[in-house]
Design a protein around this motif. Structure first.
Motif, PDB file in Angstrom:
ATOM      1  N   TYR A 185       2.461 -67.607  67.682  1.00  0.00           N
ATOM      2  CA  TYR A 185       1.371 -67.179  67.521  1.00  0.00           C
ATOM      3  C   TYR A 185       1.058 -67.203  68.809  1.00  0.00           C
ATOM      4  O   TYR A 185      -0.314 -66.829  69.406  1.00  0.00           O
ATOM      5  CB  TYR A 185       0.542 -68.006  66.686  1.00  0.00           C
ATOM      6  N   ASP A 186       1.623 -67.141  70.150  1.00  0.00           N
ATOM      7  CA  ASP A 186       1.572 -67.129  71.277  1.00  0.00           C
ATOM      8  C   ASP A 186       3.287 -67.014  71.715  1.00  0.00           C
ATOM      9  O   ASP A 186       3.973 -67.577  71.994  1.00  0.00           O
ATOM     10  CB  ASP A 186       1.339 -68.909  71.627  1.00  0.00           C
ATOM     11  N   SER A 187       3.755 -65.799  72.165  1.00  0.00           N
ATOM     12  CA  SER A 187       4.044 -64.979  73.065  1.00  0.00           C
ATOM     13  C   SER A 187       4.492 -65.543  75.141  1.00  0.00           C
ATOM     14  O   SER A 187       5.779 -65.195  74.857  1.00  0.00           O
ATOM     15  CB  SER A 187       4.058 -63.398  73.046  1.00  0.00           C
ATOM     16  N   THR A 188       3.687 -66.442  74.971  1.00  0.00           N
ATOM     17  CA  THR A 188       3.669 -67.029  76.121  1.00  0.00           C
ATOM     18  C   THR A 188       4.276 -68.399  75.772  1.00  0.00           C
ATOM     19  O   THR A 188       4.263 -69.051  76.539  1.00  0.00           O
ATOM     20  CB  THR A 188       2.642 -66.799  76.878  1.00  0.00           C
ATOM     21  N   MET A 189       4.719 -68.483  74.617  1.00  0.00           N
ATOM     22  CA  MET A 189       5.701 -69.901  74.679  1.00  0.00           C
ATOM     23  C   MET A 189       4.332 -71.590  74.691  1.00  0.00           C
ATOM     24  O   MET A 189       4.421 -71.572  75.920  1.00  0.00           O
ATOM     25  CB  MET A 189       6.638 -70.270  75.345  1.00  0.00           C
ATOM     26  N   SER A 190       4.251 -71.977  73.409  1.00  0.00           N
ATOM     27  CA  SER A 190       3.596 -73.049  73.396  1.00  0.00           C
ATOM     28  C   SER A 190       3.957 -74.449  73.652  1.00  0.00           C
ATOM     29  O   SER A 190       4.856 -73.443  73.373  1.00  0.00           O
ATOM     30  CB  SER A 190       3.116 -72.953  71.357  1.00  0.00           C
ATOM     31  N   PRO A 191       3.529 -75.621  73.840  1.00  0.00           N
ATOM     32  CA  PRO A 191       3.909 -76.000  74.629  1.00  0.00           C
ATOM     33  C   PRO A 191       5.706 -76.999  73.538  1.00  0.00           C
ATOM     34  O   PRO A 191       6.811 -77.331  74.033  1.00  0.00           O
ATOM     35  CB  PRO A 191       3.446 -77.713  74.906  1.00  0.00           C
ATOM     36  N   SER A 192       5.101 -76.478  72.458  1.00  0.00           N
ATOM     37  CA  SER A 192       6.576 -77.417  71.043  1.00  0.00           C
ATOM     38  C   SER A 192       7.863 -75.669  71.443  1.00  0.00           C
ATOM     39  O   SER A 192       8.734 -76.458  71.487  1.00  0.00           O
ATOM     40  CB  SER A 192       6.415 -77.328  69.474  1.00  0.00           C
ATOM     41  N   GLN A 193       7.396 -74.704  71.787  1.00  0.00           N
ATOM     42  CA  GLN A 193       8.383 -73.358  71.954  1.00  0.00           C
ATOM     43  C   GLN A 193       8.898 -74.341  73.201  1.00  0.00           C
ATOM     44  O   GLN A 193      10.403 -73.979  73.282  1.00  0.00           O
ATOM     45  CB  GLN A 193       7.740 -72.456  72.325  1.00  0.00           C
ATOM     46  N   ALA A 194       8.156 -74.290  73.882  1.00  0.00           N
ATOM     47  CA  ALA A 194       8.902 -74.775  76.062  1.00  0.00           C
ATOM     48  C   ALA A 194       9.493 -75.503  75.463  1.00  0.00           C
ATOM     49  O   ALA A 194      10.535 -75.207  76.757  1.00  0.00           O
ATOM     50  CB  ALA A 194       8.108 -75.196  76.879  1.00  0.00           C
ATOM     51  N   GLN A 195       9.157 -76.873  74.450  1.00  0.00           N
ATOM     52  CA  GLN A 195      10.080 -77.685  75.079  1.00  0.00           C
ATOM     53  C   GLN A 195      11.142 -78.000  73.556  1.00  0.00           C
ATOM     54  O   GLN A 195      12.144 -79.045  73.769  1.00  0.00           O
ATOM     55  CB  GLN A 195       9.356 -79.315  74.458  1.00  0.00           C
ATOM     56  N   ALA A 196      11.676 -76.628  73.137  1.00  0.00           N
ATOM     57  CA  ALA A 196      12.160 -77.168  71.675  1.00  0.00           C
ATOM     58  C   ALA A 196      14.567 -76.694  72.464  1.00  0.00           C
ATOM     59  O   ALA A 196      14.469 -76.166  73.330  1.00  0.00           O
ATOM     60  CB  ALA A 196      12.182 -75.927  71.185  1.00  0.00           C
ATOM     61  N   HIS A 197      14.585 -78.383  72.509  1.00  0.00           N
ATOM     62  CA  HIS A 197      15.914 -77.707  72.881  1.00  0.00           C
ATOM     63  C   HIS A 197      17.106 -78.648  72.016  1.00  0.00           C
ATOM     64  O   HIS A 197      17.973 -78.784  72.126  1.00  0.00           O
ATOM     65  CB  HIS A 197      16.161 -79.162  73.843  1.00  0.00           C
ATOM     66  N   SER A 198      16.743 -78.178  71.088  1.00  0.00           N
ATOM     67  CA  SER A 198      17.987 -78.966  69.276  1.00  0.00           C
ATOM     68  C   SER A 198      16.764 -77.349  68.279  1.00  0.00           C
ATOM     69  O   SER A 198      16.136 -77.458  68.740  1.00  0.00           O
ATOM     70  CB  SER A 198      18.123 -80.324  69.238  1.00  0.00           C
ATOM     71  N   GLY A 199      17.401 -78.004  67.384  1.00  0.00           N
ATOM     72  CA  GLY A 199      17.081 -77.042  66.378  1.00  0.00           C
ATOM     73  C   GLY A 199      17.697 -76.208  66.312  1.00  0.00           C
ATOM     74  O   GLY A 199      18.361 -75.006  67.283  1.00  0.00           O
ATOM     75  N   VAL A 200      17.002 -75.088  65.269  1.00  0.00           N
ATOM     76  CA  VAL A 200      17.113 -73.461  64.686  1.00  0.00           C
ATOM     77  C   VAL A 200      16.871 -73.236  65.553  1.00  0.00           C
ATOM     78  O   VAL A 200      17.783 -71.997  66.514  1.00  0.00           O
ATOM     79  CB  VAL A 200      16.133 -73.497  63.621  1.00  0.00           C
ATOM     80  N   LEU A 201      15.354 -73.012  66.680  1.00  0.00           N
ATOM     81  CA  LEU A 201      15.081 -72.066  67.145  1.00  0.00           C
ATOM     82  C   LEU A 201      15.223 -73.202  68.794  1.00  0.00           C
ATOM     83  O   LEU A 201      14.555 -74.508  68.641  1.00  0.00           O
ATOM     84  CB  LEU A 201      13.887 -71.844  67.506  1.00  0.00           C
TER      85      LEU A 201
ATOM     86  N   ALA B  35       2.726 -58.706  80.838  1.00  0.00           N
ATOM     87  CA  ALA B  35       0.980 -58.706  81.672  1.00  0.00           C
ATOM     88  C   ALA B  35       0.907 -58.793  80.050  1.00  0.00           C
ATOM     89  O   ALA B  35      -0.383 -59.171  80.153  1.00  0.00           O
ATOM     90  CB  ALA B  35       1.119 -57.415  82.411  1.00  0.00           C
ATOM     91  N   GLN B  36       1.762 -58.051  79.557  1.00  0.00           N
ATOM     92  CA  GLN B  36       1.131 -57.758  77.333  1.00  0.00           C
ATOM     93  C   GLN B  36       0.887 -59.040  76.828  1.00  0.00           C
ATOM     94  O   GLN B  36       0.330 -59.153  75.960  1.00  0.00           O
ATOM     95  CB  GLN B  36       1.335 -56.978  76.879  1.00  0.00           C
ATOM     96  N   ARG B  37       1.879 -60.215  76.674  1.00  0.00           N
ATOM     97  CA  ARG B  37       1.756 -61.104  76.132  1.00  0.00           C
ATOM     98  C   ARG B  37       0.809 -61.966  75.966  1.00  0.00           C
ATOM     99  O   ARG B  37       0.815 -62.644  74.487  1.00  0.00           O
ATOM    100  CB  ARG B  37       3.473 -61.791  76.507  1.00  0.00           C
ATOM    101  N   ARG B  38      -0.193 -62.285  76.398  1.00  0.00           N
ATOM    102  CA  ARG B  38      -1.038 -62.826  76.061  1.00  0.00           C
ATOM    103  C   ARG B  38      -2.137 -61.719  75.384  1.00  0.00           C
ATOM    104  O   ARG B  38      -3.364 -62.423  74.818  1.00  0.00           O
ATOM    105  CB  ARG B  38      -2.070 -63.952  76.876  1.00  0.00           C
ATOM    106  N   ALA B  39      -1.825 -61.077  74.856  1.00  0.00           N
ATOM    107  CA  ALA B  39      -3.221 -60.147  74.367  1.00  0.00           C
ATOM    108  C   ALA B  39      -3.146 -60.347  72.730  1.00  0.00           C
ATOM    109  O   ALA B  39      -2.199 -61.059  72.071  1.00  0.00           O
ATOM    110  CB  ALA B  39      -2.840 -58.339  74.436  1.00  0.00           C
ATOM    111  N   PRO B  40      -4.049 -60.347  72.127  1.00  0.00           N
ATOM    112  CA  PRO B  40      -4.063 -60.599  70.970  1.00  0.00           C
ATOM    113  C   PRO B  40      -3.065 -60.143  69.489  1.00  0.00           C
ATOM    114  O   PRO B  40      -3.059 -61.395  69.001  1.00  0.00           O
ATOM    115  CB  PRO B  40      -5.718 -60.197  70.220  1.00  0.00           C
TER     116      PRO B  40
END
Length: 306
Positions: free
Chosen positions: A187-203, A220-225
């Motif tokens: 739901y956040d294409s600018t990367m939520s904290p859990s996305q940015a800190q993912a260093h193992s697992g599937v993604l 520039a579009q990535r935070r649009a709804p």
């Protein structure tokens, strides 16, 4: 939400054993980027199920078709949007899941065959899902036997499902949709904290970055709804169930969206599964059955009385 489910000791022993076995089994396998997108699409990179014997397809535009798994006496139509990082997957790859949901909630299930990135970046898939929803509004009763809808999506499909609801709201058609089952969505294409800190697992963060570049090349579009519905005005949306595992890179996305759904005055619940990773409901994961049963019960509740 039961916060104890987020603690390290909450992972059941069978889940820990499953995760260990999967890590060993898939260690050293090439990544999507090493295989190449086209080869991954043709080589079973994502799990698929056999086609349902009564399934059929409907072409609605030159770009969009609908894959239908029918119910003989539907109370509602499920608009399903598949996952795959906007680059993989297909409408006809999850018939077993659609047949199960349809049978348990008395629905005809319709999955959207939308255009894929990187060949077709934003807004192609978004426009295709909107076209599918509009076609159902106009034709579902005559063609499929029901005129009320629920929506479901996994991963990228969950983002597209929320974006579709937002577009339906702008058209004054949101009242036709009675619920949303949203599983491990981004739901956040600018990367939520859990996305940015993912260093193992599937993604992993590095892979998520490449995926975002594929479907949303204009930063520039990535935070649009449309691309990050976490930042959208969520008022008036139907009741929602958010399903996610505690090891998922998209954990924050689901937790944040659950809170924002409630803050907008909506009805929502979140189902957390300790030790589950991305896409677990489509695997033999020990928690998959419980998660799928809860999704089916939620959808059945949404269509009761229709």
């Amino acid at each position: 939400m039961r916060t104890e489910l987020l603690r390290p000791g909450a992972v059941p022993s069978d889940v820990a054993a499953f995760n260990s076995a999967m890590a060993e089994r898939f260690a050293g396998l090439p990544s999507l980027w090493e295989i190449g997108v086209e080869a991954a699409r043709n080589g079973g990179f994502m799990p698929t199920s056999p086609p349902a014997p009564d399934a059929f397809d409907i072409v609605i535009t030159k770009d969009v078709s609908l894959h239908v798994v029918p119910h003989p006496a539907p109370k509602a139509v499920l608009l399903h949007i598949h996952g795959g990082g906007f680059m993989l997957g297909g409408a006809g790859f999850q018939d077993a899941m659609l047949a199960r949901m349809g049978a348990n909630a008395q629905m005809t299930c319709v999955s959207v065959e939308y255009r894929l990135a990187p060949e077709h970046p934003y807004p192609a898939a978004w426009d295709d899902c909107e076209a599918a929803a509009l076609w159902l509004v106009d034709n579902a009763f005559d063609r499929l036997g029901a005129s009320k809808f629920v929506i479901a999506g996994e991963s990228a499909g969950a983002l597209l499902a929320v974006a579709t609801l937002l577009r339906m709201r702008e058209r004054g058609l949101l009242g036709r949709f009675r619920g949303a089952a949203l599983s491990f969505g981004v739901y956040d294409s600018t990367m939520s904290p859990s996305q940015a800190q993912a260093h193992s697992g599937v993604l992993k963060a590095r892979d998520i970055e490449k995926i975002v570049e594929s479907y949303a090349p204009e930063a520039a579009q990535r935070r649009a709804p449309d691309l990050s519905p976490l930042y959208a005005d969520l008022h008036g949306l139907p009741r929602a169930l958010f399903t996610v595992g505690t090891l998922d890179a998209m954990l924050d996305d689901s937790m944040f969206m659950y809170c924002r759904w409630l803050a907008a005055g909506g009805e929502a619940e979140i189902a957390l599964y300790p030790g589950a990773d991305h896409g677990f409901i489509e695997t033999p994961h020990p928690s998959a059955r419980a998660a799928n049963d809860r999704i089916d019960r939620f959808l059945a509740q949404c269509v009761e009385g229709l």
